[in-house]
Each structure stands twice: as structure tokens, then as C-alpha cells.
Design a protein around this motif. Structure first.
Motif, PDB file in Angstrom:
ATOM      1  N   ASP A 172      41.325   7.098  67.222  1.00  0.00           N
ATOM      2  CA  ASP A 172      40.937   5.885  67.944  1.00  0.00           C
ATOM      3  C   ASP A 172      41.923   5.591  69.075  1.00  0.00           C
ATOM      4  N   TYR A 173      43.137   6.138  68.966  1.00  0.00           N
ATOM      5  CA  TYR A 173      44.125   5.956  70.027  1.00  0.00           C
ATOM      6  C   TYR A 173      43.623   6.540  71.346  1.00  0.00           C
ATOM      7  N   ALA A 174      42.921   7.659  71.277  1.00  0.00           N
ATOM      8  CA  ALA A 174      42.447   8.331  72.489  1.00  0.00           C
ATOM      9  C   ALA A 174      41.276   7.605  73.134  1.00  0.00           C
ATOM     10  N   LYS A 175      40.657   6.692  72.409  1.00  0.00           N
ATOM     11  CA  LYS A 175      39.485   6.000  72.933  1.00  0.00           C
ATOM     12  C   LYS A 175      39.853   4.785  73.777  1.00  0.00           C
ATOM     13  N   VAL A 176      41.127   4.409  73.759  1.00  0.00           N
ATOM     14  CA  VAL A 176      41.575   3.238  74.512  1.00  0.00           C
ATOM     15  C   VAL A 176      41.826   3.612  75.964  1.00  0.00           C
ATOM     16  N   GLN A 177      41.261   2.859  76.878  1.00  0.00           N
ATOM     17  CA  GLN A 177      41.497   3.100  78.302  1.00  0.00           C
ATOM     18  C   GLN A 177      42.761   2.351  78.719  1.00  0.00           C
ATOM     19  N   PRO A 178      43.805   3.048  79.139  1.00  0.00           N
ATOM     20  CA  PRO A 178      45.038   2.358  79.505  1.00  0.00           C
ATOM     21  C   PRO A 178      44.916   1.644  80.844  1.00  0.00           C
ATOM     22  N   LYS A 179      45.795   0.675  81.049  1.00  0.00           N
ATOM     23  CA  LYS A 179      45.904   0.014  82.345  1.00  0.00           C
ATOM     24  C   LYS A 179      46.896   0.804  83.188  1.00  0.00           C
ATOM     25  N   VAL A 180      46.501   1.161  84.389  1.00  0.00           N
ATOM     26  CA  VAL A 180      47.353   1.943  85.292  1.00  0.00           C
ATOM     27  C   VAL A 180      47.623   1.114  86.540  1.00  0.00           C
ATOM     28  N   GLU A 181      48.901   0.904  86.833  1.00  0.00           N
ATOM     29  CA  GLU A 181      49.305   0.148  88.010  1.00  0.00           C
ATOM     30  C   GLU A 181      50.217   1.005  88.878  1.00  0.00           C
ATOM     31  N   ILE A 183      53.356   1.387  91.141  1.00  0.00           N
ATOM     32  CA  ILE A 183      54.627   0.723  91.388  1.00  0.00           C
ATOM     33  C   ILE A 183      55.413   1.552  92.403  1.00  0.00           C
ATOM     34  N   GLU A 184      56.552   1.066  92.816  1.00  0.00           N
ATOM     35  CA  GLU A 184      57.378   1.792  93.782  1.00  0.00           C
ATOM     36  C   GLU A 184      57.750   3.165  93.239  1.00  0.00           C
ATOM     37  N   GLY A 185      57.284   4.203  93.911  1.00  0.00           N
ATOM     38  CA  GLY A 185      57.644   5.564  93.534  1.00  0.00           C
ATOM     39  C   GLY A 185      56.955   6.099  92.313  1.00  0.00           C
ATOM     40  N   GLY A 186      55.857   5.470  91.875  1.00  0.00           N
ATOM     41  CA  GLY A 186      55.192   6.008  90.699  1.00  0.00           C
ATOM     42  C   GLY A 186      54.127   5.083  90.142  1.00  0.00           C
ATOM     43  N   VAL A 187      53.983   5.102  88.820  1.00  0.00           N
ATOM     44  CA  VAL A 187      52.952   4.316  88.152  1.00  0.00           C
ATOM     45  C   VAL A 187      53.514   3.662  86.899  1.00  0.00           C
ATOM     46  N   ARG A 188      52.866   2.578  86.493  1.00  0.00           N
ATOM     47  CA  ARG A 188      53.139   1.924  85.202  1.00  0.00           C
ATOM     48  C   ARG A 188      51.881   2.014  84.364  1.00  0.00           C
ATOM     49  N   ILE A 189      52.030   2.436  83.120  1.00  0.00           N
ATOM     50  CA  ILE A 189      50.896   2.642  82.224  1.00  0.00           C
ATOM     51  C   ILE A 189      51.070   1.758  81.000  1.00  0.00           C
ATOM     52  N   THR A 190      50.032   1.016  80.673  1.00  0.00           N
ATOM     53  CA  THR A 190      50.045   0.120  79.512  1.00  0.00           C
ATOM     54  C   THR A 190      48.884   0.474  78.606  1.00  0.00           C
ATOM     55  N   ARG A 191      49.198   0.784  77.358  1.00  0.00           N
ATOM     56  CA  ARG A 191      48.149   1.142  76.399  1.00  0.00           C
ATOM     57  C   ARG A 191      48.403   0.393  75.086  1.00  0.00           C
ATOM     58  N   TRP A 192      47.406  -0.349  74.636  1.00  0.00           N
ATOM     59  CA  TRP A 192      47.451  -1.041  73.345  1.00  0.00           C
ATOM     60  C   TRP A 192      46.350  -0.482  72.446  1.00  0.00           C
ATOM     61  N   THR A 193      46.731  -0.162  71.233  1.00  0.00           N
ATOM     62  CA  THR A 193      45.761   0.241  70.220  1.00  0.00           C
ATOM     63  C   THR A 193      45.943  -0.693  69.036  1.00  0.00           C
ATOM     64  N   VAL A 212      48.600  -1.386  61.889  1.00  0.00           N
ATOM     65  CA  VAL A 212      49.542  -1.895  62.881  1.00  0.00           C
ATOM     66  C   VAL A 212      48.854  -2.085  64.225  1.00  0.00           C
ATOM     67  N   ASP A 213      49.506  -2.875  65.073  1.00  0.00           N
ATOM     68  CA  ASP A 213      49.155  -2.957  66.486  1.00  0.00           C
ATOM     69  C   ASP A 213      50.195  -2.116  67.226  1.00  0.00           C
ATOM     70  N   ARG A 214      49.730  -1.153  68.006  1.00  0.00           N
ATOM     71  CA  ARG A 214      50.618  -0.167  68.625  1.00  0.00           C
ATOM     72  C   ARG A 214      50.575  -0.277  70.145  1.00  0.00           C
ATOM     73  N   TRP A 215      51.736  -0.108  70.764  1.00  0.00           N
ATOM     74  CA  TRP A 215      51.804  -0.171  72.219  1.00  0.00           C
ATOM     75  C   TRP A 215      52.636   0.971  72.794  1.00  0.00           C
ATOM     76  N   ASN A 216      52.257   1.374  73.993  1.00  0.00           N
ATOM     77  CA  ASN A 216      53.034   2.304  74.822  1.00  0.00           C
ATOM     78  C   ASN A 216      52.979   1.770  76.246  1.00  0.00           C
ATOM     79  N   ILE A 217      54.102   1.286  76.734  1.00  0.00           N
ATOM     80  CA  ILE A 217      54.186   0.722  78.082  1.00  0.00           C
ATOM     81  C   ILE A 217      55.317   1.444  78.801  1.00  0.00           C
TER      82      ILE A 217
END
Length: 349
Positions: A172-181, A183-193, A212-217
Motif C-alpha cells: 500500500d506504500y507504493a499506492k500513495v502519490q507523493p507531493k513533489v515541490e 526547491i532551490e537546486g532540487g526537489v522536496r518530496i513528501t509521502r505519508w502512508t 502506524v502512520d509513516r512518513w518520508n519527507i
């Protein structure tokens, strides 16, 4: 082609020992690292200006290094200060020196224009030596181009499939669409499962009452630096709103440094802020990360071998590739900017 005007991780601090000469190729350039008597790190091109022999097979003489092919001696700035049988040393007898900064257990090196080397531009990785966090140093060598590894780190939907028994967790972790922003020199990725099972590596070092509620930011920035806030907390305890109740928190620090066009140095640490007085927990977390990164290397190396067989093959983009696309665009833009700055027209202006 490589970005030159940026900070790369050259080594872990403990790799460059007192009195020793340490060699590592970075962006296709052989580099010699050593410590002065006072402990500061020196970086020189590992190629004698006389006949191109590696200085790393020479010897230390105080804060200088002597080439053991024809005996030329160079100081910390790369200037030849002694040449046997030479009454006069040519002023151009030098090897290139590189700006270096040692910070939070990593030795950073600037491969471009030394006048542009701003230490304030070095990404913050203080968790690697913060007393409130614990981790072990990690290093893996890849025989692939660094951008393929970047692709892997920019799309965590692979976790349940490549790492089912280590970092992965349920699909189910792979089914979550992360938020992609961007930023200066790259990207910020936020994923909550939310409401998921703890991944095996976390379940092995901490008892969980249930799901659990899991995050990768994380920020992924040029040249290829990942700094991640990740973890999990018992479901429904408010982690997504900022509460970290009975959580397992991590601050991943990873750096990819191109060795050549076809090989890469991978430095990593995975600090945690729980059970910091239990070294066995730190070892278990580190080993799980090492095992997972070996799994990444296996699949990416297989991918590389497949791609080499057909140079005309075009990868088909999917929606999950948004971060990959944006980061590669940022790299291309930086390369183009550097090319313009060093063009003959610019130099003659």
C-alpha cells in the motif's frame, strides 16, 4: 559531464587517517587526501605534474608529499618546493589543490572554481554527529552512473518491491502519490502512508501496539544529496499534524559522488533518536539499511546492463516520475549554466 561548482562528499572523516595518504577518484579526477600535522585535511590532484605518477603512492614529509617516481615534493597548496638535481624549479610546477571542508563527519570537496567555494552552501547534516542521534557510517561503491541511483532515490514507490524484508513494508506504500515541490537546486518530496504496517527494519527494533502512520519527507538537491525526515508513529496519534508520540524518527543523510561516468561513491548514515543508549539498535538499523542498499545496487546494476545493450532505448515516463524529471532538469540547467560560463566567448568578454 559533471557539475563542477558544487560541494561533493569526498570521504568519511575516519577514512583520512593521520600520517596516511588516501586516494579517491571524484568526477573523473584522481584526488589525494591527507591530514596536516594540525589535523586539517588537504586535497591535491593525485597526479604529479612531471610525469603524471600518482602522489598517493609517494610519502609524507611533514605537511608535504613527495612523489616517488622522480622525487618532486609538493606543499599543501600543490606547489613544487623541491626537485632533485634542479637548481631552479619552474614556477608552473604545481598540482591542482581543491577547497575542502570537514563537517559533521563528512569531508566535502569543491571540484570547480575555487573562488566560488562557499562553505555556507554545504548542506546541513548535523544529525551525523549530534549527541541526540545515533548512526554508523556507510559506504557502497556502484559500477553505474550516479543519475540512475538518483532516479532510485527520487521514487520510493520501489520500496515494497525491492526491499520487502528490510525498508519496504506492505505494497500500500507504493499506492500513495507523493507531493513533489521544486526547491532551490532540487526537489522536496513528501509521502505519508497512514494506517499501515511498520516496515521490517522498524518492527525489529521497536515494539508497536498495532499499525502506524509513516512518513518520508526529504530534500534531494544538487549534486545528489538526500536529507530525510522519516519515521512512523502509532496510528492516529497526530504525526501528520506535527506530533511525534512514541515515534521512531530517523534523519537519513545520503550523498552520491560520481567517481567516473560509469561509477559512483555512495555515502550514507541513518541517524535515529530513540534507544540511543542501545548500540545494538544502532547496529541493527544500520545493517538493515546496508542490506537494503545492496538490494538497490543489484537491481540498478542489472538495469544498467540492460540499458547498455540498447543505447537507443527510451524510458517511458509515468506519473510517479515527477521528482526524477524535475531533478534531472535541475542538473541539466546547472550543466548548461556552467558551460556558458566557461565558453570561449565568455572567457574573452
Amino acid at each position: 559531464m559533471f557539475i563542477r561548482n558544487t560541494w561533493y562528499v569526498a570521504a568519511w572523516s575516519q577514512e583520512v587517517e593521520d600520517k596516511a595518504l588516501f586516494a579517491r577518484t571524484i568526477t573523473g579526477i584522481p584526488v589525494l587526501l591527507f591530514r596536516e600535522e594540525g589535523g586539517s585535511v588537504v586535497a591535491l590532484e593525485d597526479r604529479c605534474c612531471h610525469r603524471g605518477a600518482p602522489l598517493s603512492v609517494g610519502r609524507r614529509e611533514g605537511d608535504c608529499v613527495r612523489c616517488l617516481y622522480h622525487g618532486l615534493k609538493f606543499d599543501r597548496d600543490g606547489t613544487c618546493v623541491e626537485a632533485p638535481a634542479q637548481q631552479r624549479i619552474p614556477p608552473q610546477a604545481k598540482v591542482r589543490s581543491f577547497p575542502v571542508v570537514e563537517r559533521h563527519r563528512w569531508i566535502w570537496i569543491w571540484m570547480g572554481d575555487p573562488s566560488l567555494a562557499d562553505p555556507d552552501a554545504i548542506p546541513d547534516t548535523h544529525w551525523l554527529d549530534d549527541p541526540q542521534w545515533r548512526s554508523l557510517p556507510g559506504y557502497i561503491h556502484y559500477d553505474v552512473n550516479y543519475l540512475l541511483i538518483c532516479d532510485n532515490l527520487l521514487d520510493f514507490s520501489h520500496l515494497p518491491f525491492v526491499h520487502p524484508t528490510t525498508l519496504g513494508g506492505p505494497e500500500d506504500y507504493a499506492k500513495v502519490q507523493p507531493k513533489v515541490e521544486r526547491i532551490e537546486g532540487g526537489v522536496r518530496i513528501t509521502r505519508w502512508t497512514l494506517n499501515t504496517d511498520a516496515p521490517p527494519f522498524a518492527a525489529a527494533v521497536k515494539d508497536w501496539p498495532g499499525k502506524v502512520d509513516r512518513w518520508n519527507i526529504y530534500d534531494f538537491t544538487i549534486p545528489a544529496i538526500l536529507r530525510m525526515d522519516s519515521g512512523m508513529a502509532p496510528v492516529g496519534t497526530g504525526a501528520q499534524d506535527g506530533a511525534r508520540v512514541d515515534a521512531a524518527e530517523f534523519r537519513g543523510c545520503q550523498a552520491l559522488t560520481p567517481e567516473t561516468e560509469h561509477s559512483t561513491h555512495y555515502f550514507f548514515g541513518h541517524p535515529h533518536n530513540f534507544a540511543v543508549d542501545q548500540p545494538e539498535v544502532t547496529r541493527a538499523i544500520h545493517q538493515a539499511v546496508v542490506d537494503a542498499f545492496d538490494e538497490d545496487r543489484d537491481i540498478i546494476t542489472a538495469q544498467q546492463k540492460n540499458l547498455v545493450l540498447d543505447p537507443s532505448f527510451k524510458m517511458m515516463p509515468f506519473g510517479i516520475d515527477a521528482a526524477l524529471t524535475q531533478f534531472r532538469w535541475a542538473v541539466d540547467q546547472r550543466l548548461q549554466d556552467e558551460k556558458k560560463q566557461t565558453s570561449p566567448v565568455t572567457q574573452g568578454a
